[in-house]
Design an enzyme around this catalytic site. Sequence first.
Site, PDB file in Angstrom:
ATOM      1  CG  ASN A 185       6.023   8.368 117.194  1.00  0.00           C
ATOM      2  OD1 ASN A 185       4.822   7.827 117.444  1.00  0.00           O
ATOM      3  ND2 ASN A 185       6.257   9.351 115.957  1.00  0.00           N
ATOM      4  CD1 TRP A 186       6.011   3.388 121.675  1.00  0.00           C
ATOM      5  CD2 TRP A 186       4.172   2.282 122.266  1.00  0.00           C
ATOM      6  NE1 TRP A 186       6.218   2.863 122.880  1.00  0.00           N
ATOM      7  CE2 TRP A 186       5.042   2.382 123.283  1.00  0.00           C
ATOM      8  CE3 TRP A 186       2.948   1.690 122.437  1.00  0.00           C
ATOM      9  CZ2 TRP A 186       4.642   1.639 124.646  1.00  0.00           C
ATOM     10  CZ3 TRP A 186       2.631   0.856 123.661  1.00  0.00           C
ATOM     11  CH2 TRP A 186       3.569   1.036 124.521  1.00  0.00           C
ATOM     12  CE  LYS A 187       8.016   6.842 113.756  1.00  0.00           C
ATOM     13  NZ  LYS A 187       8.721   6.969 112.670  1.00  0.00           N
ATOM     14  CG  HIS A 231       6.074  12.368 113.220  1.00  0.00           C
ATOM     15  ND1 HIS A 231       6.338  11.511 111.900  1.00  0.00           N
ATOM     16  CD2 HIS A 231       6.852  12.018 114.024  1.00  0.00           C
ATOM     17  CE1 HIS A 231       7.240  10.758 112.159  1.00  0.00           C
ATOM     18  NE2 HIS A 231       7.592  10.836 113.484  1.00  0.00           N
ATOM     19  CD  GLU A 250       6.434   8.236 110.394  1.00  0.00           C
ATOM     20  OE1 GLU A 250       5.438   8.178 111.307  1.00  0.00           O
ATOM     21  OE2 GLU A 250       7.362   7.732 110.619  1.00  0.00           O
ATOM     22  CD  GLU A 284      11.085  12.782 114.794  1.00  0.00           C
ATOM     23  OE1 GLU A 284      11.496  12.078 115.680  1.00  0.00           O
ATOM     24  OE2 GLU A 284       9.903  12.788 114.353  1.00  0.00           O
ATOM     25  N   GLY A 304      13.306   6.161 110.366  1.00  0.00           N
ATOM     26  CA  GLY A 304      13.151   4.964 109.965  1.00  0.00           C
ATOM     27  C   GLY A 304      13.939   4.378 109.025  1.00  0.00           C
ATOM     28  CB  SER A 311      17.838   6.123 112.434  1.00  0.00           C
ATOM     29  OG  SER A 311      16.844   5.875 111.439  1.00  0.00           O
ATOM     30  N   GLY A 315      11.407   6.214 117.404  1.00  0.00           N
ATOM     31  CA  GLY A 315      10.391   5.288 116.811  1.00  0.00           C
ATOM     32  C   GLY A 315      10.538   3.930 117.093  1.00  0.00           C
ATOM     33  N   GLY A 316      11.187   3.253 116.076  1.00  0.00           N
ATOM     34  CA  GLY A 316      11.585   1.807 116.070  1.00  0.00           C
ATOM     35  C   GLY A 316      12.110   1.099 117.563  1.00  0.00           C
TER      36      GLY A 316
HETATM   37  P1  13P Z   1      12.869   6.204 114.001  1.00  0.00           P
HETATM   38  O1  13P Z   1      13.499   6.129 115.370  1.00  0.00           O
HETATM   39  O2  13P Z   1      12.223   4.741 113.613  1.00  0.00           O
HETATM   40  O3  13P Z   1      13.866   6.417 112.914  1.00  0.00           O
HETATM   41  O4  13P Z   1      11.596   7.041 113.984  1.00  0.00           O
HETATM   42  C1  13P Z   1      11.952   8.225 114.496  1.00  0.00           C
HETATM   43  C2  13P Z   1      10.728   8.990 114.621  1.00  0.00           C
HETATM   44  O5  13P Z   1      10.253   9.298 113.769  1.00  0.00           O
HETATM   45  C3  13P Z   1      10.218   9.424 116.084  1.00  0.00           C
HETATM   46  O6  13P Z   1       9.172  10.270 116.199  1.00  0.00           O
END
Ligand code: 13P
Length: 256
Positions: A13-15, A98, A100, A170, A176, A216, A237-238
Amino acid sequence: MDKQNRKAIIAGNWKMNKTPTEAGFLLDDLIPQVEYANCEVVCCVPATDLAVAIAKCAGTNVHVGAQNVHFEKAGAYTGEISADMLADLGVEYVVVGHSERRQYFAETDETVNKRAKAALAAGLKPIICVGESLAQREQGVTEELVRMQVKIALGGVSAEQLKNVVIAYEPVWAIGTGRTATADQAQEVCAAIRKVVGELYGEDAARGLTVQYGGSMNAENAAELLAKPDVDGGLIGGASLKADQFAVIVDAATKG
Ligand code: 13P
């Protein structure tokens, strides 16, 4: 059907990261590194990167996903993107609900359900995100909360449609933050998700469901998380923004 027979899916998930130009570079780097993966590899990219991602991933084993979808078919919803628009572009997956989006964009369990149904009706595969906050975990309501999120998200989804659903656990406190859930915590909640799906759709359907962990996950901790019997993949994500790290996670899923 047990873990070996379920589809393991590693999704990035590149956000809100990477311009279309940068997306092209990242995919050029990633595609050759994951070409022999035994799991499904997905990149969920910003809407502005979808066209370039679809062009780059054509003929490869990397699948393209979006990060949100509107629930109406069409109409006066300035700035929104419909499921038909995504499907027509060649998008296959879409992240729905998600945390967020729940936190910053007023997403509720009801709108998650509407988006999931719209995605399924258009032939997209929703990756439905559920998970508790730190306060909720400390209050001991994680399982109840996640069960409720799953039940509401799947309201009106048929058993046939469920085959195209992915659920991602999640925990909000792990996203994050560098604070990953332990493999046992991830397993416990992923198993609870499979259990509630079993109550709704029967054991066979639950055994076939892909349940991911996200929060994470990285090159160092992925193997331990992905080895758990009910953790079928990851939503990353990251670490999905670095091709070599993402490739290590893909490799871990292949072995898991
Ligand atoms: P991180 O891997 O950056 O913690 O993000 C996880 C996430 O929200 C994937 O959707």
